[in-house]
Design a protein around this motif. Structure first.
Motif, mmCIF file in Angstrom:
data_model
loop_
_atom_site.group_PDB
_atom_site.id
_atom_site.type_symbol
_atom_site.label_atom_id
_atom_site.label_comp_id
_atom_site.label_asym_id
_atom_site.label_seq_id
_atom_site.Cartn_x
_atom_site.Cartn_y
_atom_site.Cartn_z
ATOM 1 N N GLY A 168 0.796 -1.224 0.000
ATOM 2 C CA GLY A 168 0.000 0.000 0.000
ATOM 3 C C GLY A 168 0.821 1.262 0.000
ATOM 4 O O GLY A 168 0.265 2.359 -0.084
ATOM 5 N N CYS A 169 2.147 1.139 0.091
ATOM 6 C CA CYS A 169 3.023 2.314 0.104
ATOM 7 C C CYS A 169 3.910 2.346 -1.136
ATOM 8 O O CYS A 169 4.294 1.310 -1.670
ATOM 9 N N LEU A 170 4.217 3.553 -1.564
ATOM 10 C CA LEU A 170 5.231 3.782 -2.588
ATOM 11 C C LEU A 170 6.445 4.377 -1.887
ATOM 12 O O LEU A 170 6.336 5.379 -1.185
ATOM 13 N N TRP A 171 7.588 3.746 -2.068
ATOM 14 C CA TRP A 171 8.831 4.255 -1.501
ATOM 15 C C TRP A 171 9.585 5.053 -2.558
ATOM 16 O O TRP A 171 9.576 4.704 -3.746
ATOM 17 N N PHE A 172 10.249 6.119 -2.137
ATOM 18 C CA PHE A 172 11.145 6.856 -3.036
ATOM 19 C C PHE A 172 12.477 7.067 -2.338
ATOM 20 O O PHE A 172 12.563 7.162 -1.110
ATOM 21 N N HIS A 173 13.539 7.125 -3.146
ATOM 22 C CA HIS A 173 14.898 7.352 -2.638
ATOM 23 C C HIS A 173 15.604 8.333 -3.570
ATOM 24 O O HIS A 173 15.656 8.094 -4.788
ATOM 25 N N VAL A 174 16.109 9.408 -3.011
ATOM 26 C CA VAL A 174 16.829 10.427 -3.766
ATOM 27 C C VAL A 174 18.258 10.479 -3.238
ATOM 28 O O VAL A 174 18.473 10.710 -2.046
ATOM 29 N N VAL A 175 19.237 10.262 -4.104
ATOM 30 C CA VAL A 175 20.648 10.373 -3.727
ATOM 31 C C VAL A 175 21.091 11.800 -4.023
ATOM 32 O O VAL A 175 21.060 12.238 -5.177
ATOM 33 N N ALA A 178 12.288 12.038 9.953
ATOM 34 C CA ALA A 178 13.391 11.520 10.753
ATOM 35 C C ALA A 178 14.732 11.961 10.184
ATOM 36 O O ALA A 178 14.855 12.244 8.979
ATOM 37 N N LEU A 179 15.718 12.011 11.062
ATOM 38 C CA LEU A 179 17.102 12.218 10.659
ATOM 39 C C LEU A 179 17.875 10.970 11.055
ATOM 40 O O LEU A 179 17.911 10.593 12.227
ATOM 41 N N LEU A 180 18.462 10.304 10.059
ATOM 42 C CA LEU A 180 19.151 9.040 10.294
ATOM 43 C C LEU A 180 20.640 9.213 10.005
ATOM 44 O O LEU A 180 21.025 9.563 8.882
ATOM 45 N N ARG A 181 21.455 8.984 11.028
ATOM 46 C CA ARG A 181 22.911 8.949 10.847
ATOM 47 C C ARG A 181 23.357 7.527 11.179
ATOM 48 O O ARG A 181 23.142 7.046 12.284
ATOM 49 N N HIS A 182 23.985 6.879 10.192
ATOM 50 C CA HIS A 182 24.222 5.439 10.324
ATOM 51 C C HIS A 182 25.496 5.062 9.583
ATOM 52 O O HIS A 182 25.863 5.675 8.575
ATOM 53 N N GLY A 183 26.176 4.019 10.094
ATOM 54 C CA GLY A 183 27.332 3.480 9.402
ATOM 55 C C GLY A 183 28.644 3.810 10.096
ATOM 56 O O GLY A 183 28.689 4.138 11.288
ATOM 57 N N GLY A 184 29.719 3.735 9.292
ATOM 58 C CA GLY A 184 31.055 3.917 9.831
ATOM 59 C C GLY A 184 31.619 5.299 9.574
ATOM 60 O O GLY A 184 30.887 6.265 9.352
ATOM 61 N N ASP A 185 32.962 5.363 9.556
ATOM 62 C CA ASP A 185 33.654 6.649 9.430
ATOM 63 C C ASP A 185 34.131 6.919 8.007
ATOM 64 O O ASP A 185 34.881 7.873 7.774
ATOM 65 N N GLY A 186 33.697 6.104 7.050
ATOM 66 C CA GLY A 186 34.141 6.265 5.676
ATOM 67 C C GLY A 186 33.373 7.345 4.933
ATOM 68 O O GLY A 186 32.616 8.127 5.527
ATOM 69 N N PRO A 187 33.564 7.416 3.607
ATOM 70 C CA PRO A 187 32.864 8.403 2.783
ATOM 71 C C PRO A 187 31.356 8.375 3.024
ATOM 72 O O PRO A 187 30.764 7.320 3.236
ATOM 73 N N VAL A 188 30.745 9.552 2.969
ATOM 74 C CA VAL A 188 29.343 9.709 3.347
ATOM 75 C C VAL A 188 28.457 9.826 2.108
ATOM 76 O O VAL A 188 28.783 10.537 1.148
ATOM 77 N N THR A 189 27.347 9.104 2.150
ATOM 78 C CA THR A 189 26.274 9.246 1.170
ATOM 79 C C THR A 189 25.111 9.951 1.853
ATOM 80 O O THR A 189 24.742 9.614 2.977
ATOM 81 N N ARG A 190 24.546 10.925 1.158
ATOM 82 C CA ARG A 190 23.376 11.634 1.676
ATOM 83 C C ARG A 190 22.172 11.338 0.791
ATOM 84 O O ARG A 190 22.288 11.361 -0.432
ATOM 85 N N MET A 191 21.050 11.047 1.454
ATOM 86 C CA MET A 191 19.838 10.662 0.730
ATOM 87 C C MET A 191 18.620 11.263 1.404
ATOM 88 O O MET A 191 18.651 11.607 2.596
ATOM 89 N N VAL A 192 17.554 11.376 0.631
ATOM 90 C CA VAL A 192 16.217 11.626 1.170
ATOM 91 C C VAL A 192 15.357 10.450 0.746
ATOM 92 O O VAL A 192 15.308 10.098 -0.446
ATOM 93 N N CYS A 193 14.723 9.812 1.712
ATOM 94 C CA CYS A 193 13.878 8.659 1.438
ATOM 95 C C CYS A 193 12.496 8.910 2.042
ATOM 96 O O CYS A 193 12.345 9.726 2.951
ATOM 97 N N GLY A 194 11.524 8.186 1.552
ATOM 98 C CA GLY A 194 10.198 8.340 2.142
ATOM 99 C C GLY A 194 9.231 7.300 1.641
ATOM 100 O O GLY A 194 9.460 6.624 0.624
ATOM 101 N N ALA A 195 8.148 7.181 2.384
ATOM 102 C CA ALA A 195 7.048 6.297 2.016
ATOM 103 C C ALA A 195 5.775 7.123 1.973
ATOM 104 O O ALA A 195 5.487 7.874 2.908
ATOM 105 N N VAL A 196 5.042 7.013 0.876
ATOM 106 C CA VAL A 196 3.760 7.708 0.741
ATOM 107 C C VAL A 196 2.702 6.694 0.349
ATOM 108 O O VAL A 196 3.001 5.624 -0.193
#
Length: 333
Positions: free
Chosen positions: A45-52, A114-132
């Motif tokens: 019932g949800c559509l997910w989107f991910h923007v890098v 939400a603000l999610l900070r996750h993972g290790g100390d390597g290069p960072v990927t930034r994204m916006v994700c959501g479910a509608v």
């Protein structure tokens, strides 16, 4: 010979997109340091989107047979839609550990963002994700016509989707007050733009009532039903709206839409009733009266026949309900 219709449906797809009113269930801005990964469970019932917006990731959508599925690399400026709520995995590299997103601590900036900070100390990927999710049943029919994954890659011609992606990236970079509100609204626009573009490009998706909207005469009658489902429509009044004889209209409508005109009218009327009931404010009796039924019982029978469950149940479920599995996303870890 019948007169020509007063006007054709000049923008059939635009007419259809009126029902794509979204309810944003969950939005998340992520900062992900390598190594990282996360699994998003199936959410029907949800559509997910991910923007890098910077960095990159690998997206794997579960296959229909339970297999791993195909991996896709997403780079800055790309958008991915998972329209049918299938489970999927995001990670920085193949086979990186990807825990369930609901188990990853995150900060809630408001009830849905939400603000999610996750993972290790390597290069960072930034994204916006959501479910509608889409409240109108006809909108869900549109989404069901889409493939299991839609990717929108950066375009040198600067189309509207890319313009919106750039605005989202700028809001993340600037971090100004109110950026969360701006990002969620831009994300909603982005989803509609991507769905519209896909429907424009995919002729196979334009079937049934969506395809029939492009017909000069039948499309005119369909638009009239969509705009005023509460009217006491008959085959005769619809034929007059389309400027056709009753018999010619009935035959052409069934041929193009795939069901008789009055079956369609009742179904669309019940779609509209679901939309109103899902707001939680109107009673079943009020909705029955609004859509032209002389008795609540007659409306209730028609509703169950078309929707498959009682109108009262739809109304009771409306207030504060989220699709299965999403409630935990809005709980700080």
């Amino acid at each position: 010979m019948p007169a020509a219709p007063p006007f054709p449906v000049a923008d059939p797809l635009g007419e259809a997109l009126h029902v794509l009113r979204m309810d944003g269930v969950f939005y998340c801005r992520s900062e992900l340091g390598e190594p990282w990964g996360m699994t998003l469970p199936a959410t029907p019932g949800c559509l997910w989107f991910h923007v890098v917006t910077s960095g990159g990731c690998r997206l794997t959508v579960e296959s229909g047979d339970g297999g791993r599925g195909t991996e896709h690399v997403l780079r800055p400026g790309e958008l991915a839609l998972v329209p049918h709520g299938a489970g999927h995995v995001l990670r920085h590299a193949p086979d990186a550990f990807a825990p369930d997103i609901r188990s990853i601590p995150h900060s809630m900036l408001d009830g849905r963002y939400a603000l999610l900070r996750h993972g290790g100390d390597g290069p960072v990927t930034r994204m916006v994700c959501g479910a509608v999710r889409f409240g109108h049943p006809a909108a869900r029919e549109l989404v069901e016509r889409l493939p299991g994954l839609i990717r929108v890659e950066p375009s040198p011609r600067g189309d509207r989707v890319q313009d919106t992606l750039r605005l989202i990236a700028a809001e993340i970079e600037d971090g100004r007050p109110g950026s969360e509100a701006v990002i969620t609204r831009l994300a909603d626009v982005l989803v509609i733009q991507a769905v519209r573009d896909r429907l424009e490009q995919d002729a196979d998706a334009r079937t049934g009532w969506l395809g029939a909207l492009a017909d000069e005469r039948i499309g005119h009658a369909l638009a009239a039903v969509h705009r005023a489902p509460e009217r006491a429509w008959t085959v005769a009044t619809l034929a007059a709206t389309a400027a056709m004889s009753r018999s010619a209209f009935a035959a052409r409508f069934t041929d193009l839409v795939g069901e008789p005109a009055m079956t369609y009218v009742t179904r669309w009327r019940m779609h509209a009733a679901v939309d109103v009931l899902s707001g939680g404010d109107a009673t079943v009796a009020e909705v029955a009266y609004r859509f032209g039924y002389r008795s609540e019982a007659a409306f209730a029978r028609a509703f169950v026949r078309v929707v498959g469950e009682p109108a009262g149940r739809v109304r009771r479920r409306a207030a504060g309900r989220g699709p299965a599995g999403l409630e935990a996303f809005a709980t700080p870890g």
